[in-house]
Enzyme design. Structure first.
Site, PDB file in Angstrom:
ATOM      1  N   ASP A  73       1.843  57.842  56.524  1.00 25.92           N
ATOM      2  CA  ASP A  73       1.494  57.856  55.099  1.00 25.92           C
ATOM      3  C   ASP A  73       2.649  57.254  54.294  1.00 25.92           C
ATOM      4  O   ASP A  73       3.760  57.083  54.810  1.00 25.92           O
ATOM      5  CB  ASP A  73       1.181  59.283  54.618  1.00 25.92           C
ATOM      6  CG  ASP A  73       2.391  60.203  54.688  1.00 25.92           C
ATOM      7  OD1 ASP A  73       3.135  60.126  55.693  1.00 25.92           O
ATOM      8  OD2 ASP A  73       2.619  60.994  53.751  1.00 25.92           O
ATOM      9  N   GLU A 136       3.345  63.252  55.622  1.00 29.65           N
ATOM     10  CA  GLU A 136       4.776  63.605  55.642  1.00 29.65           C
ATOM     11  C   GLU A 136       5.345  63.663  54.235  1.00 29.65           C
ATOM     12  O   GLU A 136       6.171  64.512  53.908  1.00 29.65           O
ATOM     13  CB  GLU A 136       5.547  62.577  56.483  1.00 29.65           C
ATOM     14  CG  GLU A 136       6.990  62.976  56.789  1.00 29.65           C
ATOM     15  CD  GLU A 136       8.008  62.507  55.750  1.00 29.65           C
ATOM     16  OE1 GLU A 136       9.170  62.936  55.841  1.00 29.65           O
ATOM     17  OE2 GLU A 136       7.633  61.723  54.839  1.00 29.65           O
TER      18      GLU A 136
END
Ligand code: ZN
Length: 375
Positions: A73, A136
Site C-alpha cells: 500500500d 502498513e
C-alpha cells in the site's frame, strides 16, 4: 521484466491507504511468482477485507531460510497537479522512477521479486519466503489480521529483510509507538454553581500533573541503541460552552517505546495513575483507548542478519527514527532488519522517486542474501 519495469508496473496499481485496494496488486504479484514455476512453491493471496489483500509466497528448502518482506500500500498522492508526472504512471526520467510508492516501497518490493526470480533455477537448501502486506501505512492492519488468524505460523525463517527505503544501508533498530486517548467524564451543570457538576477539564489537569511521575519513571530505562521511552500529551479537547461545566475532556498522548518499556508497560502505568487519583477523588472517572501501536525493533549489532547485511552492503548498521513491520516479524521469531532502495526523505512527498541505480543495488544485495542464507 527488470526491476525498473516491475517498479513501474507496481506503481500503476492505486493502492492508496486508506482504503488500500491492494487486492489487484497482490494478485499481480502472485501471478508473477507463480509464473516462475518453482517446484513445491506456494503463493497465496490472503484477502482480509473487501478489495484488501496481502500476498504470501514460500519456496521450499530443507530448513528455515530467508524471508523478504514489504508493504504494497502507499500513502495518498495529495494534489496530483503538484506532481511533475501523474503519481500512478511510474515515469522514468534522468535515471529515476517517479511515482507514489517508488521509494516507499514498491521499488523495494520489485527488487525483491526480481531477486527471487533470478534464484528460481537454483536448488535452495533453505526456504525462501516473500510477504507483501496491505495497510502498513494505516497501522499494519494487513499484517496484524494475518498474524491474528495464525496465517504466518507456517512461515519459518532464520532471518528477514524488510525493504523499506534505507538507501541500501541496514537498519537494525527503531523505537515503537503508542498513541492513546483518555476521555475524562464529568457532569454538566450551570457554571454559576460549579458544585452541582463534575468538571472533566479539572480531572484532566489532575491526570496530566500525576503523569509527571510516570514519565520520569519511564525515562529511567535506557536502551543503548534507542534511548528511553517517551510519553507526551499532544492534544487536549474539552468543553462546549463558556457557562457549562464540561461533561467531557479528551487527552491524546504520543508515546515512543523501547525494548523493556513497551506498550503494555505504559498502559499499565496509565491505569495505575488513574487508580491512584480515583482513590483520592471518587468523582474521577476516565477511560483509555489505544489509537495506534507499533512495536520497537532492536536487533543486536552482532546478530547474524546484521553482520550479513553489513558485509553485503559494506555499510554499518544504524538506528532509524521511523517504525516498520520488521518489529512484528522479529516478534514472530524472525529477526528482521530494514534494508531497501531509495530514501526515506522521498517517502510521502510530491514527485517521490527511486533511482534506478538503487533498484539495481537492491536486486544484487537481495540476491546475495538469498544465496548466502538459502544456499
Ligand atoms: Zn513504508
Amino acid at each position: 521484466m527488470d526491476e525498473t519495469q516491475l517498479t513501474q508496473s507496481l506503481i500503476g496499481f492505486d493502492t492508496v491507504s486508506p482504503p488500500g485496494n491492494e487486492e489487484k496488486c497482490a494478485r499481480y504479484i502472485r501471478d508473477f511468482l507463480k509464473d516462475l514455476h518453482v517446484e513445491g512453491s506456494s503463493v497465496e493471496v490472503y484477502r482480509f477485507a473487501s478489495g484488501r489483500a496481502n500476498v504470501v509466497a514460500t519456496f521450499p528448502g530443507d530448513s528455515p531460510g530467508l524471508m523478504l518482506a514489504g508493504h504494497i500500500d502507499v500513502v495518498p498522492p495529495g494534489d496530483a497537479s503538484a506532481w511533475s508526472s501523474p503519481p500512478f504512471e511510474g515515469r522514468v526520467r534522468d535515471g529515476k522512477v517517479y511515482g507514489r510508492g517508488a521509494a516507499d516501497m514498491k521499488g523495494g518490493v520489485a527488487a525483491m521479486l526480481v531477486a527471487i526470480a533470478s534464484a528460481r533455477r537454483k536448488k535452495l537448501k533453505r526456504s525462501l519466503s516473500f510477504v507483501g502486506t496491505g495497510g502498513e501505512e494505516i497501522g499494519y492492519d494487513g499484517l496484524r489480521v494475518m498474524i491474528g488468524a495464525g496465517k504466518l505460523e507456517g512461515l519459518k525463517a532464520r532471518c528477514g529483510v524488510v525493504g523499506e527505503p534505507t538507501e541500501m544501508s541496514p537498519v537494525r533498530g527503531h523505537r515503537g509507538s503508542l498513541v492513546t486517548k483518555v476521555e475524562f467524564h464529568g457532569k454538566p451543570a450551570h457554571s454559576s454553581d460549579p458544585s452541582l457538576g463534575v468538571n472533566s477539564i479539572e480531572k484532566a489537569v489532575m491526570f496530566v500533573e500525576a503523569l509527571q511521575a510516570l514519565r520520569k519513571e519511564l525515562a529511567k530505562a535506557e536502551d543503548p541503541d534507542l534511548g528511553h521511552a517517551i510519553l507526551t500529551p499532544t492534544i487536549i479537547q474539552g468543553g462546549t460552552k463558556s457557562n457549562v461545566i464540561p461533561a467531557s475532556c479528551v487527552l491524546t498522548m504520543d508515546g515512543r517505546t523501547v525494548p523493556g518499556i513497551e506498550s503494555r508497560t505504559i498502559l499499565d502505568g496509565l491505569t495505575a495513575v488513574m487508580e491512584s487519583i480515583r482513590r483520592k477523588d471518587r468523582s474521577f472517572t476516565a477511560d483509555i483507548e489505544v489509537l495506534y501501536e507499533t512495536a520497537p525493533l532492536s536487533i543486536g549489532a552482532k546478530d547474524e542478519v546484521v553482520k550479513l547485511a553489513e558485509a553485503i552492503t559494506g555499510s554499518p548498521s544504524t538506528i532509524a527514527a521511523y517504525a516498520t513491520e520488521a518489529a512484528d516479524y522479529t516478534k514472530l521469531g524472525i529477526p528482521s532488519i530494514v534494508l531497501g532502495p531509495g530514501s526515506i526523505k522521498q517517502a510521502h512527498i510530491y514527485d517521490e522517486f527511486v533511482a534506478v541505480s538503487q533498484l539495481k543495488a537492491a536486486v544484487s544485495a537481495y540476491g546475495r542474501f538469498i544465496s548466502t542464507v538459502c544456499g
